[in-house]
Design a protein around this motif. Structure first.
Motif, short mmCIF file in Angstrom:
data_model
loop_
_atom_site.label_atom_id
_atom_site.label_comp_id
_atom_site.label_asym_id
_atom_site.label_seq_id
_atom_site.Cartn_x
_atom_site.Cartn_y
_atom_site.Cartn_z
N ARG A 162 0.93 -1.15 -0.13
CA ARG A 162 -0.13 0.08 -0.01
C ARG A 162 0.77 1.35 0.05
NH1 ARG A 162 -0.80 3.25 3.66
NH2 ARG A 162 -0.40 1.75 5.44
N GLU A 163 1.81 1.24 0.93
CA GLU A 163 2.73 2.52 0.94
C GLU A 163 3.51 2.83 -0.45
OE1 GLU A 163 3.10 4.98 3.06
OE2 GLU A 163 1.74 4.42 4.88
N VAL A 164 3.97 1.58 -1.00
CA VAL A 164 4.80 2.04 -2.08
C VAL A 164 4.04 2.32 -3.10
CG1 VAL A 164 6.08 0.86 -4.15
CG2 VAL A 164 6.58 0.29 -1.53
N LEU A 165 2.69 1.91 -3.34
CA LEU A 165 1.70 2.28 -4.44
C LEU A 165 1.35 3.74 -4.03
CD1 LEU A 165 0.02 1.26 -6.95
CD2 LEU A 165 -1.68 0.77 -5.17
N GLU A 166 0.90 4.12 -2.94
CA GLU A 166 0.62 5.43 -2.41
C GLU A 166 1.94 6.40 -2.88
OE1 GLU A 166 -0.76 5.50 1.44
OE2 GLU A 166 -2.52 4.45 1.22
N GLU A 167 2.95 5.90 -2.65
CA GLU A 167 4.02 7.20 -2.87
C GLU A 167 4.56 7.29 -4.23
OE1 GLU A 167 6.81 6.75 0.32
OE2 GLU A 167 5.51 7.10 1.84
N THR A 168 4.53 5.82 -4.83
CA THR A 168 5.28 5.74 -6.17
C THR A 168 4.33 5.39 -7.29
OG1 THR A 168 5.89 3.51 -6.02
CG2 THR A 168 7.22 5.04 -4.82
N GLY A 169 3.17 5.05 -7.10
CA GLY A 169 2.22 4.37 -8.34
C GLY A 169 2.85 2.97 -8.77
N LEU A 170 3.67 2.48 -7.92
CA LEU A 170 4.19 1.12 -8.47
C LEU A 170 3.65 0.04 -7.48
CD1 LEU A 170 7.83 1.90 -8.93
CD2 LEU A 170 6.32 1.89 -10.60
N SER A 171 3.40 -1.02 -7.94
CA SER A 171 2.82 -2.38 -7.44
C SER A 171 4.09 -3.01 -7.25
CB SER A 171 1.70 -3.17 -8.05
OG SER A 171 0.63 -2.30 -8.18
N VAL A 172 4.32 -3.51 -6.11
CA VAL A 172 5.41 -4.39 -5.74
C VAL A 172 5.34 -5.99 -5.10
CG1 VAL A 172 6.75 -2.44 -5.70
CG2 VAL A 172 6.03 -3.43 -3.48
N GLU A 173 5.96 -6.61 -5.31
CA GLU A 173 5.92 -8.09 -4.69
C GLU A 173 7.30 -8.07 -3.69
OE1 GLU A 173 6.71 -12.69 -5.68
OE2 GLU A 173 6.45 -11.34 -7.26
N PRO A 174 6.83 -8.02 -2.48
CA PRO A 174 8.22 -8.28 -1.54
C PRO A 174 8.89 -9.81 -1.78
CG PRO A 174 6.13 -7.56 -0.29
CD PRO A 174 5.83 -8.10 -1.78
N LEU A 175 10.25 -9.38 -1.79
CA LEU A 175 10.75 -10.78 -2.10
C LEU A 175 11.51 -11.38 -0.71
CD1 LEU A 175 12.33 -10.04 -5.63
CD2 LEU A 175 10.42 -11.05 -5.03
N ALA A 176 12.11 -10.19 -0.05
CA ALA A 176 12.86 -10.64 1.25
C ALA A 176 13.24 -9.50 2.16
CB ALA A 176 14.39 -11.37 0.77
N LEU A 177 13.23 -9.78 3.32
CA LEU A 177 13.37 -8.51 4.31
C LEU A 177 15.07 -8.57 4.14
CD1 LEU A 177 12.42 -7.18 6.85
CD2 LEU A 177 13.22 -8.97 8.03
N VAL A 178 15.37 -7.23 4.07
CA VAL A 178 16.76 -6.99 4.19
C VAL A 178 17.43 -6.24 5.46
CG1 VAL A 178 18.40 -5.23 2.99
CG2 VAL A 178 16.37 -5.96 1.57
N GLU A 179 16.52 -5.78 6.09
CA GLU A 179 17.09 -5.13 7.41
C GLU A 179 15.75 -4.81 8.32
OE1 GLU A 179 19.79 -5.44 9.83
OE2 GLU A 179 20.85 -4.81 7.93
N ALA A 180 16.13 -4.95 9.64
CA ALA A 180 15.10 -4.23 10.43
C ALA A 180 16.09 -3.21 11.32
CB ALA A 180 14.90 -5.40 11.42
N LEU A 181 15.46 -2.06 11.50
CA LEU A 181 16.13 -1.07 12.12
C LEU A 181 15.11 -0.23 13.12
CD1 LEU A 181 17.65 0.47 8.97
CD2 LEU A 181 18.96 -0.73 10.97
N SER A 182 15.79 0.42 14.12
CA SER A 182 14.96 1.45 14.87
C SER A 182 15.43 2.71 14.79
CB SER A 182 14.96 0.92 16.49
OG SER A 182 14.24 1.78 17.13
N SER A 183 14.43 3.69 14.55
CA SER A 183 14.77 5.12 14.34
C SER A 183 13.84 6.09 15.56
CB SER A 183 14.43 5.56 13.04
OG SER A 183 14.83 6.80 12.76
N ILE A 184 14.64 6.80 16.28
CA ILE A 184 14.25 7.41 17.32
C ILE A 184 14.54 8.94 17.06
CG2 ILE A 184 14.13 7.89 19.84
CD1 ILE A 184 14.93 5.07 20.17
N VAL A 185 13.56 9.64 16.85
CA VAL A 185 13.71 11.26 16.51
C VAL A 185 13.35 11.99 17.93
CG1 VAL A 185 13.10 13.26 15.06
CG2 VAL A 185 13.25 10.81 13.97
N ARG A 186 14.23 12.88 18.20
CA ARG A 186 14.21 13.52 19.45
C ARG A 186 14.16 15.14 19.23
NH1 ARG A 186 15.02 10.17 23.80
NH2 ARG A 186 16.26 8.25 23.20
N GLU A 187 13.51 15.92 20.14
CA GLU A 187 13.20 17.15 20.08
C GLU A 187 13.73 17.56 21.52
OE1 GLU A 187 9.44 18.48 18.87
OE2 GLU A 187 9.82 18.04 16.90
#
Length: 124
Positions: free
Chosen positions: A34-59
């Motif tokens: 859904r997100e890739v289609l909404e942002e780019t107009g492309l339909s995709v098929e997930p093939l493999a998980l590349v990486e899992a990360l955590s991102s914390i943004v502080r103010e």
């Protein structure tokens, strides 16, 4: 590699891999599609998980955003590249254009994920 320039906070104006927030009850791969289609107009098929990360943004001392990011290697199945929803631009880049701090100003973490994805794709 497919990159988008974020059109809304957080990270407005910065280049990154397409993605976003899961909707309540949505599966990981369903949200990815859904997100890739909404942002780019492309339909995709997930093939493999590349990486899992955590991102914390502080103010200051406060946590403004905290994301768990799952980056997937995907195959385009349909559509034409065009930015939409919360992306202001969408582009294809080769491995030479996906380095940290290069023309697209990617973070070191994003560049590492991209390098890993290119290596996974090359390995088959």
């Amino acid at each position: 590699m497919l990159l988008v320039r974020r059109g809304q906070p957080p990270l407005e104006g910065q280049w990154s891999l397409p993605g976003g927030v899961l909707e309540l009850g949505e599966g990981l791969e369903e949200g990815l599609r859904r997100e890739v289609l909404e942002e780019t107009g492309l339909s995709v098929e997930p093939l493999a998980l590349v990486e899992a990360l955590s991102s914390i943004v502080r103010e200051g001392e406060a946590v403004r955003y905290h994301y768990v990011i799952l980056d997937y290697l995907c195959r385009v199945t349909d559509g034409t590249l065009a930015c939409g929803s919360d992306a202001s631009e969408a582009v294809w880049v080769g491995v030479e254009g996906a380095g940290a701090g290069g023309i697209h100003g990617l973070t070191a973490a994003a560049a590492a994920v991209i390098a890993k994805a290119f290596a996974m794709q090359a390995a088959g």
